[in-house]
Design a protein around this motif. Structure first.
Motif, PDB file in Angstrom:
ATOM      1  N   ILE A 174       0.869  -1.181   0.000  1.00 35.60           N
ATOM      2  CA  ILE A 174       0.000   0.000   0.000  1.00 35.60           C
ATOM      3  C   ILE A 174       0.902   1.226   0.000  1.00 35.60           C
ATOM      4  O   ILE A 174       1.363   1.682   1.040  1.00 35.60           O
ATOM      5  N   ILE A 177       1.410   5.132  -0.670  1.00 32.55           N
ATOM      6  CA  ILE A 177       0.558   6.304  -0.800  1.00 32.55           C
ATOM      7  C   ILE A 177       1.404   7.555  -0.994  1.00 32.55           C
ATOM      8  O   ILE A 177       1.015   8.648  -0.608  1.00 32.55           O
ATOM      9  N   THR A 181       3.729   1.963   3.713  1.00 34.48           N
ATOM     10  CA  THR A 181       2.678   2.977   3.767  1.00 34.48           C
ATOM     11  C   THR A 181       3.187   4.214   4.502  1.00 34.48           C
ATOM     12  O   THR A 181       3.053   5.343   4.024  1.00 34.48           O
ATOM     13  N   LEU A 185       4.532   7.945   2.754  1.00 35.42           N
ATOM     14  CA  LEU A 185       3.904   9.214   3.130  1.00 35.42           C
ATOM     15  C   LEU A 185       4.936  10.174   3.740  1.00 35.42           C
ATOM     16  O   LEU A 185       4.914  11.380   3.484  1.00 35.42           O
ATOM     17  N   TYR A 193       6.228  14.192   2.563  1.00 36.83           N
ATOM     18  CA  TYR A 193       6.530  15.417   3.313  1.00 36.83           C
ATOM     19  C   TYR A 193       7.953  15.883   3.025  1.00 36.83           C
ATOM     20  O   TYR A 193       8.220  17.072   2.863  1.00 36.83           O
ATOM     21  N   PHE A 228      -3.270  12.388  -3.398  1.00 36.45           N
ATOM     22  CA  PHE A 228      -4.166  11.786  -2.402  1.00 36.45           C
ATOM     23  C   PHE A 228      -5.477  11.343  -3.037  1.00 36.45           C
ATOM     24  O   PHE A 228      -5.999  10.277  -2.720  1.00 36.45           O
ATOM     25  N   PHE A 276      -8.233   2.741  -5.418  1.00 37.97           N
ATOM     26  CA  PHE A 276      -9.012   1.798  -4.600  1.00 37.97           C
ATOM     27  C   PHE A 276     -10.391   1.568  -5.206  1.00 37.97           C
ATOM     28  O   PHE A 276     -10.900   0.454  -5.220  1.00 37.97           O
ATOM     29  N   LEU A 328     -13.192  17.474  -0.290  1.00 38.15           N
ATOM     30  CA  LEU A 328     -12.412  16.573   0.569  1.00 38.15           C
ATOM     31  C   LEU A 328     -13.319  15.712   1.431  1.00 38.15           C
ATOM     32  O   LEU A 328     -13.097  14.517   1.608  1.00 38.15           O
ATOM     33  N   GLY A 369     -13.452  11.754   1.273  1.00 37.79           N
ATOM     34  CA  GLY A 369     -13.195  10.950   2.463  1.00 37.79           C
ATOM     35  C   GLY A 369     -14.343  10.009   2.741  1.00 37.79           C
ATOM     36  O   GLY A 369     -14.147   8.832   3.063  1.00 37.79           O
ATOM     37  N   PHE A 393     -14.381   7.165   0.329  1.00 38.30           N
ATOM     38  CA  PHE A 393     -13.291   6.245   0.639  1.00 38.30           C
ATOM     39  C   PHE A 393     -13.678   5.334   1.806  1.00 38.30           C
ATOM     40  O   PHE A 393     -13.517   4.105   1.746  1.00 38.30           O
TER      41      PHE A 393
END
Lengths: 381, 305
Positions: A108, A110, A170, A174, A178, A304, A311, A349, A353, A356
């Motif tokens: 996974i 992301i 995962t 992520l 950043y 994102f 998915f 968003l 969300g 999801f």
């Protein structure tokens, strides 16, 4: 029973010449029937999420019908808005592929947002000394290569750490997002800053002559076509080649793959690098076709949304395309929703969300409906 | 006492205490959740929602502590959602965590929009440095009461996990769900409760962000602290006490940038901004191994398999 069935088929095939094609037809019907589950359940999840979101809108005193109307107008209703949607679905296809390919091998990942940002930044940075010196077509090739290479390295690193050190991919992917954004900010506000632009720290613009054009007759840049080609190509790679087979075996059962002597480490890193290359390419197109320079706008959240797209498409490269277009429309209509309905920009968003969460909840429904069951799948369970 | 080194060290001490508090809450909450064998990656979203709810609550009611409580409740709502969804068969807790991260952030930004401008009453810090006539030390030791709440919560949780019946139940569920079922424990219920409690703590961590340090609400308030705190639990080897120490270490790392700025070193500002992420990644690389699963890892955790 299993060993007996094909033999019986061969025998009847020898006696009655029509039987094999009949069998093929019913095979297709069975596959369609089993496959339709993978369309019906996500569609049901979308419907439930839409219903819950309507309740949410009603609760805050807004009309769900207005909302749908604005999405239609802003994303799909006219030629102009649909082209805008396709434009925005280009990075979504690519960042969704960046989730789907590692997902096939059981990871996974992301970090698509980070690879997009760094890939875009690398494109803009390498273009800076070339603009005005080297021909545009060559500059664009170099830019695209830089974006793809940096993106591939970035997610490839998460894949490598996963294989070599067992680091949870995962979290690491992520974190790398950043770090990638911080690296871009470091250069964009420092040594590579365009000092003639006091408003927003950016790299120097690459200029109109060096931008990627539009697909003739449309207002959509070439990134969309690149996404389509990659989606088809990666679908073939994952389903019709030894590489794809080995990757799927690894995703299904890593220990079995190791026992078979498959090069699991190389497969994992390769899948991660393909993923990063896709996201990096998305960054290149954002810079070379939309922004014309690298700045904080690159981190617009495509990476994102791409996770959700992948998915929802069940990590199937071909299914990613229509889902990405759907969400591209949602993103494109975001501004209209904000202006016409007085809703904050985070509304999209919230909806994403919600979709999801409902979608992942719907995973539990697989195999629960008799209608999708074929004789073969009953045998298995 | 006024050499640049002393100023930087003092600023780092103060920064470590301030910056570590949200890490600590999230890490301790996640530690409890993971002890029961489930991973909640969505605490980043919980942190952001907690920050927003605390700020809004404090602004509306005028009482920051009520804001903290509301943030905890909002966090437990998200935790409970995660707990309920992951109870269903065939649902992947890591993926649900990602979804909850996006959902929590979205909800926080949606409802938080009107609170970006106004100023809410903040939590009052305890001036532990009042004895010193050094102004820098004085401000560094202005410690927020939530820091002590966090440390106490970690100590209490660590003790309870080791010494109480409840702790034993949580550890059993985390190490072997089959064994827990065999002795009549409801695995789903335990995991639901630990995820909810973990969400509560993460929500309070968010309250610290908006009500103490940095002490305002905006959309860029948390950038990955919740995620780093989850990574920190692995580093702390699933012990609440070690989570506190790890959080302090991270706080110190996060404080290097601002501390250097305070003596006029502005170069590499963005590098120091990225330092906590790089440190987290470095620590994950150093403490993981491809050959065996991490020491003391709860056996039911998806990462352990």
């Amino acid at each position: 029973m299993d060993s007996g069935a094909p033999a019986a088929g061969e025998v009847s095939g020898a006696v009655l010449p029509a039987a094999p094609s009949e069998r093929a037809a019913s095979d297709l019907a069975l596959r369609l029937r089993a496959g339709s589950e993978y369309v019906a359940i996500p569609a049901l999840a979308l419907a439930i999420a839409a219903f819950l979101f309507s309740l949410f809108l009603l609760a805050i005193g807004k009309s769900p019908i207005d909302f749908v109307d604005n999405i239609w107008r802003g994303g799909f209703g006219s030629g102009f808005s649909f082209q805008n949607t396709l434009q925005r679905s280009a990075p979504l296809i690519l960042t969704a592929l960046a989730v789907a390919i590692p997902a096939r091998i059981g990871l996974i990942m992301i970090g698509g947002e980070g690879a997009l940002v760094l890939g875009g930044f690398a494109s803009a940075a390498i273009a800076t000394p070339m603009v005005g010196v080297v021909a545009p077509w060559l500059t664009l090739i170099v830019m695209a290569s830089a974006g793809v290479a940096v993106g591939a390295l970035w997610i490839g690193l998460a894949g490598f750490l996963r294989y070599a050190r067992g680091v949870n991919e995962t979290i690491s992917s992520l974190l790398l997002t950043y770090i990638g954004v911080a690296i871009m900010n470091f250069f964009v506000e420092g040594s590579l800053r365009d000092l003639s632009n006091p408003n927003k720290p950016s790299t120097r613009p690459i200029g109109e002559a060096y931008m990627v054009g539009k697909i003739p007759g449309t207002d959509v840049h070439w990134g969309f076509l690149a996404g389509l080609i990659l989606a088809v190509g990666l679908q073939i790679l994952m389903t019709r080649t030894t590489f794809g087979f080995a990757a799927r075996v690894t995703g299904g059962n890593m220990r079995a793959a190791l026992a078979q002597g498959l090069p699991v480490g190389k497969l994992i890193v390769a899948c991660a690098m393909i993923a990063g290359a896709c996201a990096g390419l998305a960054g290149f197109y954002e810079v070379a076709a939309i922004q014309g320079r690298a700045n904080a706008s690159l981190a617009a959240g495509y990476g994102f949304t791409g996770i959700l797209v992948s998915f929802l498409a069940r990590h199937n490269p071909l299914a990613i395309v229509p889902v990405a277009i759907l969400f591209g429309g949602l993103v494109a209509a975001g501004g209209l929703i904000q202006r016409r309905m007085g809703l904050p920009d985070a509304t999209v968003l919230v909806l994403q969300g919600l979709i999801f969460v409902v979608l992942l909840t719907s995973e539990t429904l697989y195999g629960r409906f008799a209608i999708f069951k074929t004789a073969a799948s009953k045998d298995r369970t | 006492m006024n050499t640049p080194l002393a100023i930087v060290l003092i600023a780092m001490l103060g920064g470590a205490i301030r910056v570590s508090t949200p890490f600590m809450f999230v890490a301790v909450g996640e530690c409890l959740t993971e002890k029961s064998g489930r991973i909640n990656l969505g605490l980043e979203g919980t942190l952001v929602l907690g920050a927003m709810v605390a700020y809004a609550g404090s602004y509306r009611t005028g009482s920051p502590w009520l804001g903290v409580l509301l943030a905890g409740l909002a966090g437990s709502c998200l935790g409970a959602m995660h707990g309920v969804i992951c109870k269903l068969p065939r649902v992947n807790d890591v993926a649900v965590g990602i979804a909850m991260m996006l959902f929590g952030t979205g909800v926080a930004f949606f409802f938080g929009k009107p609170y970006i401008q106004p100023t809410a009453p903040r939590l009052v810090s305890i001036p532990l440095g009042a004895w010193s006539d050094n102004a820098d030390l004085g401000s560094a030791l202005n410690v927020n009461p939530l820091f002590f709440v966090g440390v106490l919560a970690a100590l209490a949780l660590g003790w309870a996990l080791r010494n109480t019946r409840w702790g034993l139940i949580v550890r059993t569920v985390g190490d072997s769900a089959a064994a827990a079922r065999a002795i009549g424990i409801s695995v789903d219920l335990v995991r639901f409760l630990t995820t909810t409690a973990g969400g509560f703590l993460a929500g309070i961590g968010g309250a610290f962000l908006s009500l103490s340090y940095p002490g305002s609400w905006n959309q860029g308030l948390s950038s990955g602290q919740g995620l780093m705190a989850v990574a920190l639990v692995i580093f702390a080897r699933w012990s609440p006490e070690r989570c506190v120490l790890a959080a302090l270490l991270f706080g110190g790392a996060g404080a290097i940038g601002p501390a250097l700025q305070s003596i006029g070193v502005t170069q590499g500002y963005y590098f120091f901004n990225a330092a906590p992420y790089i440190l987290t990644l470095g620590i994950m690389v150093a403490t993981s191994s491809a050959k065996r699963s991490a020491r003391d890892i709860p056996g039911e955790l998806a990462m352990a398999k």
